[in-house]
Write a protein that holds these residues in place. Structure first.
Motif, PDB file in Angstrom:
ATOM      1  N   VAL A 132       1.417   8.002   6.728  1.00 47.35           N
ATOM      2  CA  VAL A 132       0.578   7.744   7.894  1.00 47.35           C
ATOM      3  C   VAL A 132       0.947   6.435   8.578  1.00 47.35           C
ATOM      4  O   VAL A 132       0.965   6.334   9.808  1.00 47.35           O
ATOM      5  CB  VAL A 132      -0.911   7.731   7.476  1.00 47.35           C
ATOM      6  CG1 VAL A 132      -1.789   7.176   8.593  1.00 47.35           C
ATOM      7  CG2 VAL A 132      -1.362   9.129   7.078  1.00 47.35           C
ATOM      8  N   ALA A 133       1.264   5.417   7.777  1.00 44.47           N
ATOM      9  CA  ALA A 133       1.402   4.051   8.287  1.00 44.47           C
ATOM     10  C   ALA A 133       2.520   3.911   9.311  1.00 44.47           C
ATOM     11  O   ALA A 133       2.431   3.065  10.209  1.00 44.47           O
ATOM     12  CB  ALA A 133       1.632   3.094   7.131  1.00 44.47           C
ATOM     13  N   ASN A 134       3.572   4.716   9.197  1.00 45.66           N
ATOM     14  CA  ASN A 134       4.685   4.596  10.135  1.00 45.66           C
ATOM     15  C   ASN A 134       4.246   4.792  11.580  1.00 45.66           C
ATOM     16  O   ASN A 134       4.810   4.195  12.497  1.00 45.66           O
ATOM     17  CB  ASN A 134       5.773   5.614   9.781  1.00 45.66           C
ATOM     18  CG  ASN A 134       6.510   5.247   8.506  1.00 45.66           C
ATOM     19  OD1 ASN A 134       6.549   4.074   8.126  1.00 45.66           O
ATOM     20  ND2 ASN A 134       7.072   6.235   7.830  1.00 45.66           N
ATOM     21  N   TRP A 155       0.831  -1.203   0.000  1.00 43.49           N
ATOM     22  CA  TRP A 155       0.000   0.000   0.000  1.00 43.49           C
ATOM     23  C   TRP A 155       0.865   1.252   0.000  1.00 43.49           C
ATOM     24  O   TRP A 155       0.557   2.240  -0.672  1.00 43.49           O
ATOM     25  CB  TRP A 155      -0.918   0.007   1.212  1.00 43.49           C
ATOM     26  CG  TRP A 155      -1.933  -1.097   1.228  1.00 43.49           C
ATOM     27  CD1 TRP A 155      -2.543  -1.676   0.149  1.00 43.49           C
ATOM     28  CD2 TRP A 155      -2.437  -1.782   2.383  1.00 43.49           C
ATOM     29  NE1 TRP A 155      -3.403  -2.666   0.554  1.00 43.49           N
ATOM     30  CE2 TRP A 155      -3.363  -2.760   1.912  1.00 43.49           C
ATOM     31  CE3 TRP A 155      -2.217  -1.673   3.753  1.00 43.49           C
ATOM     32  CZ2 TRP A 155      -4.048  -3.603   2.787  1.00 43.49           C
ATOM     33  CZ3 TRP A 155      -2.902  -2.511   4.620  1.00 43.49           C
ATOM     34  CH2 TRP A 155      -3.802  -3.463   4.136  1.00 43.49           C
ATOM     35  N   GLY A 156       1.953   1.225   0.758  1.00 40.25           N
ATOM     36  CA  GLY A 156       2.843   2.382   0.801  1.00 40.25           C
ATOM     37  C   GLY A 156       3.531   2.638  -0.526  1.00 40.25           C
ATOM     38  O   GLY A 156       3.741   3.782  -0.921  1.00 40.25           O
ATOM     39  N   ALA A 157       3.884   1.556  -1.239  1.00 37.99           N
ATOM     40  CA  ALA A 157       4.524   1.713  -2.551  1.00 37.99           C
ATOM     41  C   ALA A 157       3.565   2.338  -3.551  1.00 37.99           C
ATOM     42  O   ALA A 157       3.968   3.092  -4.444  1.00 37.99           O
ATOM     43  CB  ALA A 157       5.009   0.358  -3.060  1.00 37.99           C
ATOM     44  N   ALA A 158       2.264   2.028  -3.401  1.00 36.67           N
ATOM     45  CA  ALA A 158       1.268   2.556  -4.328  1.00 36.67           C
ATOM     46  C   ALA A 158       0.768   3.934  -3.934  1.00 36.67           C
ATOM     47  O   ALA A 158       0.232   4.667  -4.782  1.00 36.67           O
ATOM     48  CB  ALA A 158       0.078   1.598  -4.406  1.00 36.67           C
ATOM     49  N   ALA A 214      -6.099   6.236  11.879  1.00 33.69           N
ATOM     50  CA  ALA A 214      -5.167   7.345  12.072  1.00 33.69           C
ATOM     51  C   ALA A 214      -5.916   8.656  12.238  1.00 33.69           C
ATOM     52  O   ALA A 214      -5.606   9.449  13.137  1.00 33.69           O
ATOM     53  CB  ALA A 214      -4.212   7.427  10.883  1.00 33.69           C
ATOM     54  N   ASP A 215      -6.906   8.904  11.389  1.00 33.99           N
ATOM     55  CA  ASP A 215      -7.681  10.133  11.488  1.00 33.99           C
ATOM     56  C   ASP A 215      -8.478  10.183  12.784  1.00 33.99           C
ATOM     57  O   ASP A 215      -8.579  11.238  13.423  1.00 33.99           O
ATOM     58  CB  ASP A 215      -8.628  10.254  10.290  1.00 33.99           C
ATOM     59  CG  ASP A 215      -8.026  11.092   9.182  1.00 33.99           C
ATOM     60  OD1 ASP A 215      -6.855  10.827   8.844  1.00 33.99           O
ATOM     61  OD2 ASP A 215      -8.695  12.012   8.674  1.00 33.99           O
ATOM     62  N   LEU A 216      -9.043   9.034  13.179  1.00 32.68           N
ATOM     63  CA  LEU A 216      -9.813   8.980  14.416  1.00 32.68           C
ATOM     64  C   LEU A 216      -8.916   9.276  15.611  1.00 32.68           C
ATOM     65  O   LEU A 216      -9.271  10.082  16.483  1.00 32.68           O
ATOM     66  CB  LEU A 216     -10.441   7.599  14.560  1.00 32.68           C
ATOM     67  CG  LEU A 216     -11.249   7.352  15.827  1.00 32.68           C
ATOM     68  CD1 LEU A 216     -12.507   8.201  15.841  1.00 32.68           C
ATOM     69  CD2 LEU A 216     -11.622   5.875  15.938  1.00 32.68           C
ATOM     70  N   ARG A 217      -7.757   8.630  15.674  1.00 28.77           N
ATOM     71  CA  ARG A 217      -6.853   8.827  16.806  1.00 28.77           C
ATOM     72  C   ARG A 217      -6.350  10.268  16.864  1.00 28.77           C
ATOM     73  O   ARG A 217      -6.297  10.875  17.938  1.00 28.77           O
ATOM     74  CB  ARG A 217      -5.684   7.845  16.716  1.00 28.77           C
ATOM     75  CG  ARG A 217      -4.681   7.936  17.873  1.00 28.77           C
ATOM     76  CD  ARG A 217      -5.348   7.690  19.214  1.00 28.77           C
ATOM     77  NE  ARG A 217      -5.892   6.347  19.333  1.00 28.77           N
ATOM     78  CZ  ARG A 217      -5.229   5.335  19.892  1.00 28.77           C
ATOM     79  NH1 ARG A 217      -4.022   5.514  20.375  1.00 28.77           N
ATOM     80  NH2 ARG A 217      -5.795   4.156  19.986  1.00 28.77           N
ATOM     81  N   LYS A 218      -6.010  10.831  15.707  1.00 31.21           N
ATOM     82  CA  LYS A 218      -5.543  12.213  15.693  1.00 31.21           C
ATOM     83  C   LYS A 218      -6.654  13.171  16.092  1.00 31.21           C
ATOM     84  O   LYS A 218      -6.425  14.163  16.783  1.00 31.21           O
ATOM     85  CB  LYS A 218      -4.992  12.554  14.311  1.00 31.21           C
ATOM     86  CG  LYS A 218      -3.663  11.861  14.026  1.00 31.21           C
ATOM     87  CD  LYS A 218      -3.187  12.091  12.603  1.00 31.21           C
ATOM     88  CE  LYS A 218      -1.875  11.352  12.341  1.00 31.21           C
ATOM     89  NZ  LYS A 218      -1.432  11.489  10.940  1.00 31.21           N
ATOM     90  N   GLY A 219      -7.893  12.853  15.664  1.00 34.40           N
ATOM     91  CA  GLY A 219      -9.026  13.672  16.067  1.00 34.40           C
ATOM     92  C   GLY A 219      -9.253  13.616  17.567  1.00 34.40           C
ATOM     93  O   GLY A 219      -9.546  14.634  18.204  1.00 34.40           O
ATOM     94  N   GLN A 220      -9.111  12.416  18.153  1.00 35.48           N
ATOM     95  CA  GLN A 220      -9.274  12.283  19.595  1.00 35.48           C
ATOM     96  C   GLN A 220      -8.187  13.043  20.349  1.00 35.48           C
ATOM     97  O   GLN A 220      -8.454  13.693  21.362  1.00 35.48           O
ATOM     98  CB  GLN A 220      -9.250  10.798  19.974  1.00 35.48           C
ATOM     99  CG  GLN A 220     -10.467  10.022  19.504  1.00 35.48           C
ATOM    100  CD  GLN A 220     -10.302   8.518  19.657  1.00 35.48           C
ATOM    101  OE1 GLN A 220      -9.184   8.013  19.744  1.00 35.48           O
ATOM    102  NE2 GLN A 220     -11.414   7.800  19.677  1.00 35.48           N
ATOM    103  N   GLU A 221      -6.951  12.963  19.834  1.00 36.13           N
ATOM    104  CA  GLU A 221      -5.861  13.693  20.470  1.00 36.13           C
ATOM    105  C   GLU A 221      -6.074  15.193  20.378  1.00 36.13           C
ATOM    106  O   GLU A 221      -5.810  15.938  21.330  1.00 36.13           O
ATOM    107  CB  GLU A 221      -4.530  13.297  19.825  1.00 36.13           C
ATOM    108  CG  GLU A 221      -4.120  11.866  20.141  1.00 36.13           C
ATOM    109  CD  GLU A 221      -2.904  11.421  19.342  1.00 36.13           C
ATOM    110  OE1 GLU A 221      -2.470  12.189  18.454  1.00 36.13           O
ATOM    111  OE2 GLU A 221      -2.396  10.310  19.604  1.00 36.13           O
ATOM    112  N   LEU A 222      -6.577  15.664  19.223  1.00 40.62           N
ATOM    113  CA  LEU A 222      -6.852  17.086  19.047  1.00 40.62           C
ATOM    114  C   LEU A 222      -7.951  17.532  19.997  1.00 40.62           C
ATOM    115  O   LEU A 222      -7.849  18.579  20.639  1.00 40.62           O
ATOM    116  CB  LEU A 222      -7.253  17.365  17.598  1.00 40.62           C
ATOM    117  CG  LEU A 222      -7.542  18.830  17.239  1.00 40.62           C
ATOM    118  CD1 LEU A 222      -6.323  19.697  17.480  1.00 40.62           C
ATOM    119  CD2 LEU A 222      -7.998  18.950  15.790  1.00 40.62           C
ATOM    120  N   ALA A 223      -9.004  16.710  20.107  1.00 42.77           N
ATOM    121  CA  ALA A 223     -10.096  17.046  21.018  1.00 42.77           C
ATOM    122  C   ALA A 223      -9.597  17.078  22.457  1.00 42.77           C
ATOM    123  O   ALA A 223      -9.964  17.953  23.243  1.00 42.77           O
ATOM    124  CB  ALA A 223     -11.232  16.044  20.869  1.00 42.77           C
ATOM    125  N   GLY A 224      -8.720  16.115  22.817  1.00 38.28           N
ATOM    126  CA  GLY A 224      -8.152  16.097  24.155  1.00 38.28           C
ATOM    127  C   GLY A 224      -7.312  17.333  24.435  1.00 38.28           C
ATOM    128  O   GLY A 224      -7.358  17.896  25.530  1.00 38.28           O
TER     129      GLY A 224
END
Length: 336
Positions: A113-115, A103-106, A307-317
């Motif tokens: 994000v995957a890292n 997926w990363g190659a494509a 990734a988007d969910l976790r970042k959104g939760q961190e931003l909300a926090g």
């Protein structure tokens, strides 16, 4: 963890499977909205219901440790059986690092994000539980959905045991949810308009496909499975795709909501779907990602969604913390 209900609820010995973090991250997978029956019962330990048994899971280095709380009358599963239940549930026969590399190659965005989000894989859930749970996700958020599913299980599911004085129930059977009073009871539990769809779908499956017929959709083509699901009360394309991906072995299914639509447009520059999320839009966006990521596109989408969910939760926090700090500062400046 304190256990009640007598010796029949005592846990079996802890066992483990080889499972490095690159293959599975419990904290990401069990909290990202695929399932709503697991909670972090202590730091790093996740407790939940799987196969009508209560489990606690923990990861340490390259091993996945688990213990099972069973009931004597059901018979205690042996180690080989419990190992296989977990392997099947987490689909551990699918090698994740190789998929991440492909997926990363494509896709450079995926590679970026995957890292930070390794080990995100798609669960293989019971089709009935997955379907009825995702009917509850309409216009909802994870914490509220989780609370709704908990109330559903307490009201209609078989009691399994108590852990730390918390009663734990199995997910309800179809017959338990197909009664004539189910809708009214669900409305009283706060399900709102979803009550009609949960009870109606349970009844439709009992009178039609049956639980085994629903499970047999694993063997039919993706388009056919989605079409069958969309004929059920309250099941639209997005819910059908969630069930296809997470319960019916359709790895190419890409669940599309406004969030995924926005990702496609803003991050990939994809002009897709017109001005609303019609069935045609769902198809176009799904086809776009299938063309980008290949036959397991739904798995790749799960990584980006997590990734988007976790970042959104961190931003909300962070915002909540800032508000609390401002509140403390304002109190500090008040006159005595």
């Amino acid at each position: 963890m304190k256990l009640r209900d007598g010796p029949s609820a005592c846990p079996s010995l802890w066992r483990s499977l080889p499972c490095p973090p690159a293959e599975l991250r419990l904290d990401l997978v069990l909290s990202s909205g695929q399932t709503f029956r697991w909670w972090e019962s202590s730091p790093g330990a996740w407790t939940g219901v799987l196969g009508e048994r209560v489990w606690t899971l923990r990861q340490e280095q390259d091993r996945l440790w688990y213990t099972v709380y069973g009931e004597e009358q059901d018979g205690r599963p042996d180690g080989a059986e419990t190992d296989q239940i977990l392997r099947d549930y987490f689909q551990l026969d699918v090698g994740l690092p190789a998929l991440y590399r492909a997926w990363g190659a494509a896709d450079p965005l995926f590679r970026k994000v995957a890292n930070d989000f390794p080990g995100v894989r798609v669960l293989r859930q019971d089709p009935v539980e997955c379907l009825l749970s995702f009917i509850c996700t309409s216009n909802n958020h994870i914490s509220r959905i989780t609370a709704m599913i908990e109330r559903l299980c307490q009201a209609f599911g078989r009691h399994l045991c108590c852990l730390d004085a918390r009663p734990i129930h199995a997910f309800p059977s179809l017959s338990a949810l197909a009664g004539t009073d189910t809708e009214a009871r669900l409305r009283a539990l706060g399900f709102g308009y979803r009550a009609k769809f949960v009870s109606g779908t349970a009844r439709a499956i009992v009178e039609g496909l049956g639980a085994e017929g629903l499970r047999r959709l694993r063997t039919v083509p993706y388009a056919e499975a989605r079409r069958e699901l969309c004929a059920l009360p309250g099941v639209g394309t997005k819910v059908a795709d969630c069930v296809c991906l997470m319960a019916l072995d359709k790895a190419e299914a890409v669940p599309v909501d406004t969030h995924v639509w926005r990702i496609a447009q803003q991050r990939y520059g994809a002009v897709l779907g017109g001005r609303s999320l019609t069935p045609r839009a769902h198809q176009e966006i799904g086809d776009f990602f299938r063309g980008l990521w290949g036959p397991r596109a739904g798995w790749a989408q799960a990584v980006l969604f997590c990734a988007d969910l976790r970042k959104g939760q961190e931003l909300a926090g962070s915002r909540d913390q800032a508000r609390r700090s401002r509140g403390r500062d304002n109190r500090g400046r008040c006159p005595p």
